[in-house]
Design an enzyme around this catalytic site. Structure first.
Site, PDB file in Angstrom:
ATOM      1  N   SER A   1       0.811  -1.222   0.000  1.00 25.97           N
ATOM      2  CA  SER A   1       0.000   0.000   0.000  1.00 25.97           C
ATOM      3  C   SER A   1       0.842   1.269   0.000  1.00 25.97           C
ATOM      4  O   SER A   1       0.299   2.367  -0.144  1.00 25.97           O
ATOM      5  CB  SER A   1      -0.942   0.002   1.211  1.00 25.97           C
ATOM      6  OG  SER A   1      -0.190  -0.098   2.398  1.00 25.97           O
TER       7      SER A   1
ATOM      8  N   VAL B   1      -0.491  -8.588   8.979  1.00 26.73           N
ATOM      9  CA  VAL B   1       0.458  -9.661   9.284  1.00 26.73           C
ATOM     10  C   VAL B   1       0.615  -9.889  10.785  1.00 26.73           C
ATOM     11  O   VAL B   1       1.111 -10.925  11.213  1.00 26.73           O
ATOM     12  CB  VAL B   1       1.852  -9.417   8.635  1.00 26.73           C
ATOM     13  CG1 VAL B   1       1.749  -9.309   7.136  1.00 26.73           C
ATOM     14  CG2 VAL B   1       2.550  -8.203   9.237  1.00 26.73           C
TER      15      VAL B   1
ATOM     16  N   TYR C   1      13.863  -2.719  15.983  1.00 26.59           N
ATOM     17  CA  TYR C   1      13.886  -2.903  14.518  1.00 26.59           C
ATOM     18  C   TYR C   1      15.065  -3.783  14.120  1.00 26.59           C
ATOM     19  O   TYR C   1      14.918  -4.751  13.361  1.00 26.59           O
ATOM     20  CB  TYR C   1      13.973  -1.523  13.859  1.00 26.59           C
ATOM     21  CG  TYR C   1      13.912  -1.547  12.350  1.00 26.59           C
ATOM     22  CD1 TYR C   1      12.691  -1.526  11.685  1.00 26.59           C
ATOM     23  CD2 TYR C   1      15.074  -1.577  11.577  1.00 26.59           C
ATOM     24  CE1 TYR C   1      12.632  -1.536  10.296  1.00 26.59           C
ATOM     25  CE2 TYR C   1      15.025  -1.589  10.200  1.00 26.59           C
ATOM     26  CZ  TYR C   1      13.808  -1.564   9.556  1.00 26.59           C
ATOM     27  OH  TYR C   1      13.757  -1.572   8.180  1.00 26.59           O
TER      28      TYR C   1
ATOM     29  N   LYS D   1      14.951  -7.504  12.441  1.00 30.02           N
ATOM     30  CA  LYS D   1      15.526  -7.751  11.106  1.00 30.02           C
ATOM     31  C   LYS D   1      16.640  -8.797  11.185  1.00 30.02           C
ATOM     32  O   LYS D   1      16.820  -9.586  10.252  1.00 30.02           O
ATOM     33  CB  LYS D   1      16.035  -6.444  10.490  1.00 30.02           C
ATOM     34  CG  LYS D   1      14.925  -5.446  10.141  1.00 30.02           C
ATOM     35  CD  LYS D   1      14.013  -5.950   9.019  1.00 30.02           C
ATOM     36  CE  LYS D   1      13.015  -4.889   8.556  1.00 30.02           C
ATOM     37  NZ  LYS D   1      12.115  -5.380   7.501  1.00 30.02           N
TER      38      LYS D   1
HETATM   39  P1  NDP Z   1       6.346   2.013   4.393  1.00 29.12           P
HETATM   40  O1  NDP Z   1       5.963   2.454   5.765  1.00 29.12           O
HETATM   41  O2  NDP Z   1       6.146   2.933   3.246  1.00 29.12           O
HETATM   42  O3  NDP Z   1       5.616   0.645   4.043  1.00 29.12           O
HETATM   43  C1  NDP Z   1       5.358  -0.321   4.964  1.00 29.12           C
HETATM   44  C2  NDP Z   1       4.274  -1.224   4.407  1.00 29.12           C
HETATM   45  O4  NDP Z   1       4.055  -2.288   5.343  1.00 29.12           O
HETATM   46  C3  NDP Z   1       2.952  -0.500   4.204  1.00 29.12           C
HETATM   47  O5  NDP Z   1       2.426  -0.864   2.959  1.00 29.12           O
HETATM   48  C4  NDP Z   1       2.083  -1.005   5.333  1.00 29.12           C
HETATM   49  O6  NDP Z   1       0.728  -1.127   4.891  1.00 29.12           O
HETATM   50  C5  NDP Z   1       2.671  -2.385   5.565  1.00 29.12           C
HETATM   51  N1  NDP Z   1       2.399  -2.868   6.910  1.00 29.12           N
HETATM   52  C6  NDP Z   1       2.832  -2.361   8.092  1.00 29.12           C
HETATM   53  N2  NDP Z   1       2.314  -3.054   9.110  1.00 29.12           N
HETATM   54  C7  NDP Z   1       1.530  -4.031   8.558  1.00 29.12           C
HETATM   55  C8  NDP Z   1       0.716  -5.061   9.083  1.00 29.12           C
HETATM   56  N3  NDP Z   1       0.558  -5.254  10.413  1.00 29.12           N
HETATM   57  N4  NDP Z   1       0.072  -5.884   8.222  1.00 29.12           N
HETATM   58  C9  NDP Z   1       0.193  -5.701   6.885  1.00 29.12           C
HETATM   59  N5  NDP Z   1       0.936  -4.728   6.322  1.00 29.12           N
HETATM   60  C10 NDP Z   1       1.591  -3.913   7.160  1.00 29.12           C
HETATM   61  O7  NDP Z   1       7.887   1.594   4.523  1.00 29.12           O
HETATM   62  P2  NDP Z   1       8.940   1.073   3.436  1.00 29.12           P
HETATM   63  O8  NDP Z   1       8.317   0.907   2.127  1.00 29.12           O
HETATM   64  O9  NDP Z   1      10.119   1.945   3.559  1.00 29.12           O
HETATM   65  O10 NDP Z   1       9.327  -0.357   4.047  1.00 29.12           O
HETATM   66  C11 NDP Z   1       9.010  -1.581   3.408  1.00 29.12           C
HETATM   67  C12 NDP Z   1       9.935  -2.664   3.964  1.00 29.12           C
HETATM   68  O11 NDP Z   1      11.278  -2.326   3.621  1.00 29.12           O
HETATM   69  C13 NDP Z   1       9.916  -2.774   5.484  1.00 29.12           C
HETATM   70  O12 NDP Z   1      10.020  -4.126   5.854  1.00 29.12           O
HETATM   71  C14 NDP Z   1      11.141  -2.010   5.897  1.00 29.12           C
HETATM   72  O13 NDP Z   1      11.633  -2.439   7.149  1.00 29.12           O
HETATM   73  C15 NDP Z   1      12.089  -2.365   4.768  1.00 29.12           C
HETATM   74  N6  NDP Z   1      13.196  -1.434   4.592  1.00 29.12           N
HETATM   75  C16 NDP Z   1      12.991  -0.150   4.197  1.00 29.12           C
HETATM   76  C17 NDP Z   1      14.074   0.700   4.030  1.00 29.12           C
HETATM   77  C18 NDP Z   1      13.922   2.126   3.587  1.00 29.12           C
HETATM   78  O14 NDP Z   1      14.915   2.870   3.619  1.00 29.12           O
HETATM   79  N7  NDP Z   1      12.740   2.569   3.169  1.00 29.12           N
HETATM   80  C19 NDP Z   1      15.451   0.252   4.284  1.00 29.12           C
HETATM   81  C20 NDP Z   1      15.541  -1.136   4.685  1.00 29.12           C
HETATM   82  C21 NDP Z   1      14.455  -1.940   4.824  1.00 29.12           C
HETATM   83  P3  NDP Z   1      -0.585  -0.792   5.732  1.00 29.12           P
HETATM   84  O15 NDP Z   1      -0.233   0.286   6.724  1.00 29.12           O
HETATM   85  O16 NDP Z   1      -1.566  -0.369   4.698  1.00 29.12           O
HETATM   86  O17 NDP Z   1      -0.969  -2.099   6.377  1.00 29.12           O
END
Ligand code: NDP
Length: 252
Positions: free
Chosen positions: A18, A64, A156, A160
């Site tokens: 999303s 999740v 975090y 990870k």
């Molecule tokens: P965002 O916050 O933009 O995206 C996180 C996503 O996870 C959202 O779509 C959210 O959807 C979903 N999410 C969170 N909690 C739940 C839940 N309980 N059930 C289902 N979906 C969930 O962050 P990023 O895109 O930056 O992060 C995506 C992944 O990449 C993560 O695992 C993050 O740790 C990892 N990451 C990101 C980095 C970065 O620099 N951006 C660096 C390293 C790793 P919704 O709220 O609609 O449920």
């Protein structure tokens, strides 16, 4: 050789589609010809994303952190298509705090989503593949913080690091069932969530610690994503691949 990174006709589940990286992964795989099941809690965001995607796309709710939601999700997947070929286990969250300020609620919130949630989704995905005796590829989205530490990110980084070990343990057991399990460990990638921070003086000085002297772009993950989703990585399992502009090797 042109077909090496082919994902046409494969179906991928992308959790956390999303926003941020999950949304970008959906666009990349859709352009490459994969069919998708996009899921998260914010359904309107997913419906909006679906309009931008090509091919067969299903939108399903998924939390999740809830066992019930994950079970319902996989029973919907079963009804829709049986089982998918690829899982992008991407949903994640954070709650930055000093260790001394951590409390049970904050700790459990991060671990429940980033580690238990990833386990739950990977377990149900794997069960379906084993039932159908199908091969598959699981791509866990870890972080360089699963391999090193940073201030105010204890929960975090711990989650990870657990995901890194989950990746390797699953890979070991599932290799003979033709289910490959790898992880991408991104460094700091510029998304809507962090763009304000990185525009500040503090954010800018942080970027100087990255050997390539820049943040990653979402598109910097396209190559590794297509590699791990396709048969180009057919002999890879248990690999944890940093994509971080050299951040992990900055000098001590
Ligand atoms: P965002 O916050 O933009 O995206 C996180 C996503 O996870 C959202 O779509 C959210 O959807 C979903 N999410 C969170 N909690 C739940 C839940 N309980 N059930 C289902 N979906 C969930 O962050 P990023 O895109 O930056 O992060 C995506 C992944 O990449 C993560 O695992 C993050 O740790 C990892 N990451 C990101 C980095 C970065 O620099 N951006 C660096 C390293 C790793 P919704 O709220 O609609 O449920």
């Amino acid at each position: 050789m042109n077909n090496l990174f082919n994902v046409k006709g494969k179906t991928a589940i992308i959790t956390g589609a999303s926003s941020g990286l999950g949304k970008h992964f959906a666009k990349t795989l859709s352009k490459a010809g994969a069919n998708l099941i996009i899921c998260a809690r914010r359904m309107q965001n997913l419906e909006d994303l679906k309009k931008e995607l090509e091919g067969e796309v299903h939108v399903l709710p998924l939390d999740v952190a809830s066992e019930e939601s994950v079970l319902n999700f996989f029973s919907e997947v079963q009804n829709l298509i049986g089982s998918a070929d690829i899982l992008i286990n991407n949903a994640g969250t954070s709650d930055p705090k000093k260790f001394k300020d951590l409390d049970e609620e904050s700790w459990k919130y991060v671990l429940e989503t980033n580690l238990n949630g990833c386990y739950r989704v990977a377990k149900n995905f794997t069960d379906a593949l084993l039932r159908e005796k199908k091969p598959g590829s699981i791509i866990n989205i870890a972080s360089i913080l699963g391999l090193r530490v940073g201030l105010n990110l204890t929960s975090y980084a711990t989650a990870k690091a657990g995901l890194v070990q989950l990746t390797k343990s699953m890979a070991l057991e599932l290799a003979r069932s033709n289910i490959r399990v790898n992880a991408i460990a991104p460094g700091y990638i510029l998304t809507e969530i962090n763009e304000d921070f990185f525009a500040t003086e503090e954010g800018q000085s942080y970027i100087k610690n990255i050997p390539m002297n820049r943040l990653g772009l979402e598109s910097d993950l396209d190559g590794i994503l297509l590699l791990l989703c396709s048969d180009a990585s057919s002999f890879m399992t248990g690999s944890i691949i940093p994509v971080d502009g050299g951040h992990l090797i900055n000098p001590l």
